[in-house]
Design a protein around this motif. Structure first.
Motif, PDB file in Angstrom:
ATOM      1  N   PRO A   1       0.836  -1.206   0.000  1.00  0.00           N
ATOM      2  CA  PRO A   1       0.000   0.000   0.000  1.00  0.00           C
ATOM      3  C   PRO A   1       0.865   1.248   0.000  1.00  0.00           C
ATOM      4  O   PRO A   1       1.852   1.345   0.743  1.00  0.00           O
ATOM      5  CB  PRO A   1      -0.808  -0.135   1.287  1.00  0.00           C
ATOM      6  N   THR A   2       0.529   2.166  -0.899  1.00  0.00           N
ATOM      7  CA  THR A   2       1.327   3.383  -1.070  1.00  0.00           C
ATOM      8  C   THR A   2       0.529   4.583  -0.607  1.00  0.00           C
ATOM      9  O   THR A   2      -0.553   4.865  -1.162  1.00  0.00           O
ATOM     10  CB  THR A   2       1.723   3.566  -2.547  1.00  0.00           C
ATOM     11  N   PRO A   3       1.010   5.320   0.389  1.00  0.00           N
ATOM     12  CA  PRO A   3       0.302   6.505   0.854  1.00  0.00           C
ATOM     13  C   PRO A   3       0.600   7.697  -0.047  1.00  0.00           C
ATOM     14  O   PRO A   3       1.393   7.621  -0.985  1.00  0.00           O
ATOM     15  CB  PRO A   3       0.871   6.715   2.258  1.00  0.00           C
ATOM     16  N   LEU A   4      -0.012   8.827   0.225  1.00  0.00           N
ATOM     17  CA  LEU A   4       0.243  10.061  -0.507  1.00  0.00           C
ATOM     18  C   LEU A   4       1.593  10.638  -0.099  1.00  0.00           C
ATOM     19  O   LEU A   4       2.033  10.456   1.036  1.00  0.00           O
ATOM     20  CB  LEU A   4      -0.868  11.081  -0.218  1.00  0.00           C
ATOM     21  N   PRO A   5       2.245  11.317  -0.999  1.00  0.00           N
ATOM     22  CA  PRO A   5       3.523  11.957  -0.630  1.00  0.00           C
ATOM     23  C   PRO A   5       3.305  12.993   0.469  1.00  0.00           C
ATOM     24  O   PRO A   5       2.255  13.635   0.552  1.00  0.00           O
ATOM     25  CB  PRO A   5       3.977  12.615  -1.937  1.00  0.00           C
ATOM     26  N   GLN A   6       4.329  13.148   1.306  1.00  0.00           N
ATOM     27  CA  GLN A   6       4.255  14.073   2.427  1.00  0.00           C
ATOM     28  C   GLN A   6       5.189  15.247   2.202  1.00  0.00           C
ATOM     29  O   GLN A   6       6.260  15.105   1.582  1.00  0.00           O
ATOM     30  CB  GLN A   6       4.644  13.366   3.732  1.00  0.00           C
ATOM     31  N   ALA A   7       4.775  16.410   2.672  1.00  0.00           N
ATOM     32  CA  ALA A   7       5.631  17.591   2.593  1.00  0.00           C
ATOM     33  C   ALA A   7       6.843  17.381   3.484  1.00  0.00           C
ATOM     34  O   ALA A   7       6.797  16.620   4.448  1.00  0.00           O
ATOM     35  CB  ALA A   7       4.848  18.834   3.017  1.00  0.00           C
ATOM     36  N   PRO A   8       7.939  18.045   3.178  1.00  0.00           N
ATOM     37  CA  PRO A   8       9.146  17.877   4.007  1.00  0.00           C
ATOM     38  C   PRO A   8       8.866  18.183   5.478  1.00  0.00           C
ATOM     39  O   PRO A   8       8.238  19.196   5.815  1.00  0.00           O
ATOM     40  CB  PRO A   8      10.120  18.896   3.398  1.00  0.00           C
ATOM     41  N   GLY A   9       9.333  17.286   6.330  1.00  0.00           N
ATOM     42  CA  GLY A   9       9.129  17.448   7.778  1.00  0.00           C
ATOM     43  C   GLY A   9       7.799  16.931   8.291  1.00  0.00           C
ATOM     44  O   GLY A   9       7.589  16.868   9.516  1.00  0.00           O
ATOM     45  N   ARG A  10       6.909  16.517   7.404  1.00  0.00           N
ATOM     46  CA  ARG A  10       5.595  16.013   7.836  1.00  0.00           C
ATOM     47  C   ARG A  10       5.628  14.488   7.953  1.00  0.00           C
ATOM     48  O   ARG A  10       6.304  13.799   7.176  1.00  0.00           O
ATOM     49  CB  ARG A  10       4.509  16.408   6.825  1.00  0.00           C
ATOM     50  N   ARG A  11       4.915  13.976   8.913  1.00  0.00           N
ATOM     51  CA  ARG A  11       4.832  12.532   9.139  1.00  0.00           C
ATOM     52  C   ARG A  11       3.379  12.113   9.179  1.00  0.00           C
ATOM     53  O   ARG A  11       2.536  12.792   9.781  1.00  0.00           O
ATOM     54  CB  ARG A  11       5.518  12.159  10.460  1.00  0.00           C
ATOM     55  N   ASN A  12       3.078  10.990   8.551  1.00  0.00           N
ATOM     56  CA  ASN A  12       1.707  10.477   8.546  1.00  0.00           C
ATOM     57  C   ASN A  12       1.734   8.979   8.860  1.00  0.00           C
ATOM     58  O   ASN A  12       2.443   8.215   8.211  1.00  0.00           O
ATOM     59  CB  ASN A  12       1.045  10.717   7.191  1.00  0.00           C
ATOM     60  N   PHE A  13       0.962   8.605   9.910  1.00  0.00           N
ATOM     61  CA  PHE A  13       0.888   7.202  10.314  1.00  0.00           C
ATOM     62  C   PHE A  13      -0.566   6.772  10.179  1.00  0.00           C
ATOM     63  O   PHE A  13      -1.478   7.382  10.752  1.00  0.00           O
ATOM     64  CB  PHE A  13       1.354   7.044  11.753  1.00  0.00           C
ATOM     65  N   GLU A  14      -0.813   5.703   9.402  1.00  0.00           N
ATOM     66  CA  GLU A  14      -2.184   5.258   9.166  1.00  0.00           C
ATOM     67  C   GLU A  14      -2.217   3.765   8.912  1.00  0.00           C
ATOM     68  O   GLU A  14      -1.182   3.117   8.718  1.00  0.00           O
ATOM     69  CB  GLU A  14      -2.804   6.018   8.001  1.00  0.00           C
ATOM     70  N   ARG A  15      -3.442   3.254   8.897  1.00  0.00           N
ATOM     71  CA  ARG A  15      -3.656   1.832   8.630  1.00  0.00           C
ATOM     72  C   ARG A  15      -4.305   1.727   7.263  1.00  0.00           C
ATOM     73  O   ARG A  15      -5.393   2.280   7.036  1.00  0.00           O
ATOM     74  CB  ARG A  15      -4.549   1.225   9.710  1.00  0.00           C
ATOM     75  N   LEU A  16      -3.633   1.002   6.345  1.00  0.00           N
ATOM     76  CA  LEU A  16      -4.122   0.866   4.977  1.00  0.00           C
ATOM     77  C   LEU A  16      -4.309  -0.605   4.628  1.00  0.00           C
ATOM     78  O   LEU A  16      -3.691  -1.485   5.226  1.00  0.00           O
ATOM     79  CB  LEU A  16      -3.121   1.487   3.997  1.00  0.00           C
ATOM     80  N   ARG A  17      -5.172  -0.843   3.666  1.00  0.00           N
ATOM     81  CA  ARG A  17      -5.441  -2.214   3.211  1.00  0.00           C
ATOM     82  C   ARG A  17      -4.733  -2.456   1.899  1.00  0.00           C
ATOM     83  O   ARG A  17      -4.813  -1.650   0.967  1.00  0.00           O
ATOM     84  CB  ARG A  17      -6.937  -2.428   3.063  1.00  0.00           C
ATOM     85  N   GLY A  18      -4.039  -3.598   1.810  1.00  0.00           N
ATOM     86  CA  GLY A  18      -3.302  -3.934   0.607  1.00  0.00           C
ATOM     87  C   GLY A  18      -4.141  -4.715  -0.389  1.00  0.00           C
ATOM     88  O   GLY A  18      -5.360  -4.910  -0.223  1.00  0.00           O
ATOM     89  N   GLU A  19      -3.453  -5.206  -1.439  1.00  0.00           N
ATOM     90  CA  GLU A  19      -4.162  -5.912  -2.509  1.00  0.00           C
ATOM     91  C   GLU A  19      -4.733  -7.232  -2.031  1.00  0.00           C
ATOM     92  O   GLU A  19      -5.731  -7.716  -2.564  1.00  0.00           O
ATOM     93  CB  GLU A  19      -3.197  -6.158  -3.677  1.00  0.00           C
ATOM     94  N   THR A  20      -4.125  -7.860  -1.053  1.00  0.00           N
ATOM     95  CA  THR A  20      -4.591  -9.172  -0.579  1.00  0.00           C
ATOM     96  C   THR A  20      -5.581  -9.045   0.582  1.00  0.00           C
ATOM     97  O   THR A  20      -5.789 -10.005   1.318  1.00  0.00           O
ATOM     98  CB  THR A  20      -3.380 -10.007  -0.116  1.00  0.00           C
ATOM     99  N   ASN A  21      -6.162  -7.850   0.708  1.00  0.00           N
ATOM    100  CA  ASN A  21      -7.104  -7.577   1.798  1.00  0.00           C
ATOM    101  C   ASN A  21      -6.459  -7.692   3.182  1.00  0.00           C
ATOM    102  O   ASN A  21      -7.152  -7.923   4.179  1.00  0.00           O
ATOM    103  CB  ASN A  21      -8.322  -8.509   1.735  1.00  0.00           C
ATOM    104  N   SER A  22      -5.146  -7.591   3.208  1.00  0.00           N
ATOM    105  CA  SER A  22      -4.433  -7.564   4.481  1.00  0.00           C
ATOM    106  C   SER A  22      -4.221  -6.114   4.890  1.00  0.00           C
ATOM    107  O   SER A  22      -3.981  -5.244   4.038  1.00  0.00           O
ATOM    108  CB  SER A  22      -3.091  -8.284   4.366  1.00  0.00           C
TER     109      SER A  22
END
Length: 448
Positions: free
Chosen positions: A103-124
């Protein structure tokens, strides 16, 4: 549900169950948040390690084959990393990410951090941390996003393991608390079982009242039960004595009537005598039956406290009317806060007899006082009459005995006072007064 023990146990078990469930939910959520925060910090540390290991050349980002985290070099290890350019396209992937699309998140601006839960192709599900940086080692600074992803199954497994351990420990603690509750409840209700046992002994005639000392929470109950038993014994005693008094009182009039009838002829004077004796019998029967009814109608309920001062004021007012031909100075010192725990009729009967005797025998002065403490109520009546000899006290407290046969009366007043006071667990004492006459002290236990 008639059992107090069952009610308390079920209520406590319900409250304990709800408390344990809410506690387990709160603990699980707290642990989930703590584990999730730890996973985030761990992924952030992996990003910093990648930033330290990476280099930029003309072909792009270059990383050594042996990274600090060995799992990034193993296919399907559960930990994946990649670097995205400013447009979000991958410029580098770890060996562990080869062969499938993480799973690929959106690009982040320099110095920004993003932590999230995403679902992959295998439904994991994956825990993904993206961190934006500006890479300034080349001639032109470039913006990149470092991404590290970890399968959420490890996180869920850790939380599930804690949940199972928590369930075992809380279950064991709940069971222990229920056992302790049963034991504490059994110990706490032990005084009530003892009271029930004493009442059973009283019902069989083994004892007259509750004798043990109990905790203060039920001391009022046992005290009032003793008062109830005393009232019932007093009522029964007065009823028995009333029947004896009635039979004794009718004996003489019946003998007179029988003698007149045995003469065969009933002359006019004898008829008048018969009428007089019949009238006397009627008064005696009515008087004694009223006493019996008064005793039987006293409900076997717990009596409210009676203000002694108010009762004595009513009695004194009545006795002044009865003895209005006699000039008597009565000094009463009774505080309005002094209370008698019992039937008001009993108090009036005791005080009425004692005050009536004082009015009869005094010359001109009567003193009345009372005091009370936690264990005893003491009523004191003194007069300036001839007094009572010490050797005559015991005889006067027996039924049918009078100090002066020429004075009207039945000789049962002091005996009734003694019987009623003893039914309450008290006693009457007679001695000489400084006024010159008798000093009568009535002691009654205070029901607390």
């Amino acid at each position: 549900m008639r059992s107090l023990r069952t009610r308390v146990l079920l209520s406590a078990a319900a409250v304990l169950t709800i408390f344990v469930l809410l506690t387990s939910l709160a603990l699980e959520q707290a642990v989930r948040d703590a584990v999730l925060a730890a996973r985030e910090e761990r992924l952030q540390a992996q990003v910093f390690l990648l930033m330290a290991a990476g280099e930029e050349d003309q072909s792009g980002f270059v990383f050594p084959n042996a990274l600090a985290e060995s799992r990034l070099s193993l296919p399907d290890s559960g930990l994946y990393a990649q670097v995205l350019d400013a447009l979000g396209d991958p410029v580098w992937k770890s060996l562990s990410a080869m062969g499938f699309e993480a799973p690929t998140p959106l690009p982040q601006a320099p110095g920004r951090r993003n932590f999230e839960r995403l679902r992959g192709e295998t439904n994991s599900d994956y825990l993904v941390l993206a961190f934006g940086v500006t890479w300034a080692t080349g001639r032109i600074p470039q913006d990149y996003t470092f991404v590290v992803a970890e399968e959420a199954s490890a996180f869920e497994s850790e939380v599930a393991e804690f949940r199972a351990s928590l369930a075992r420990w809380l279950g064991a603690m709940t069971l222990l608390m229920l056992v302790a509750l049963v034991l504490v409840l059994r110990w706490g209700l032990k005084p009530l079982r003892k009271v029930a046992a004493e009442l059973a002994v009283i019902e069989t005639g083994g004892q007259a009242q509750i004798q043990r000392r109990y905790p203060e929470e039920i001391q009022a109950l046992t005290g009032n039960l003793n008062a109830l038993l005393a009232h019932e014994r007093a009522r029964q005693l007065r009823l028995d004595n009333t029947l004896g008094d009635l039979a004794h009182s009718l004996k003489t009039p019946l003998a007179v009537m029988r003698g007149a009838i045995d003469e065969g002829r009933v002359p006019s004077p004898t008829l008048e005598l018969l009428r007089e004796q019949l009238l006397r019998m009627g008064h005696i029967v009515e008087y004694q039956l009223q006493r019996a009814r008064a005793g039987s109608q006293r409900a076997a309920t717990l009596a409210p406290p009676i203000r002694v001062a108010r009762t004595t004021e009513r009695l004194i007012a009545s006795l002044r009317k009865v003895h209005r031909d006699k000039q008597v100075t009565l000094v009463s010192r009774i505080d309005q806060t002094i209370l008698f725990r019992g039937v008001e009729g009993d108090l009036m009967e005791m005080l009425g007899n004692l005050l009536d005797n004082a009015f009869k025998w005094c010359r001109s002065e009567i003193h009345l006082s009372a005091r009370s403490d936690r264990s005893e109520l003491i009523l004191l009546i003194e007069d300036d009459g001839p007094g009572i000899a010490t050797n005559a006290v015991a005889r006067l407290l027996e039924r049918g005995t009078r100090a002066d046969e020429s004075t009207p009366g039945h000789g049962i007043g002091l005996a009734m006072v003694r019987e009623i006071s003893e039914a309450y667990g008290g006693r009457i004492e007679i001695e000489s007064s400084p006024l010159g006459g008798a000093k009568v002290r009535l002691r009654l236990p205070t029901q607390s």
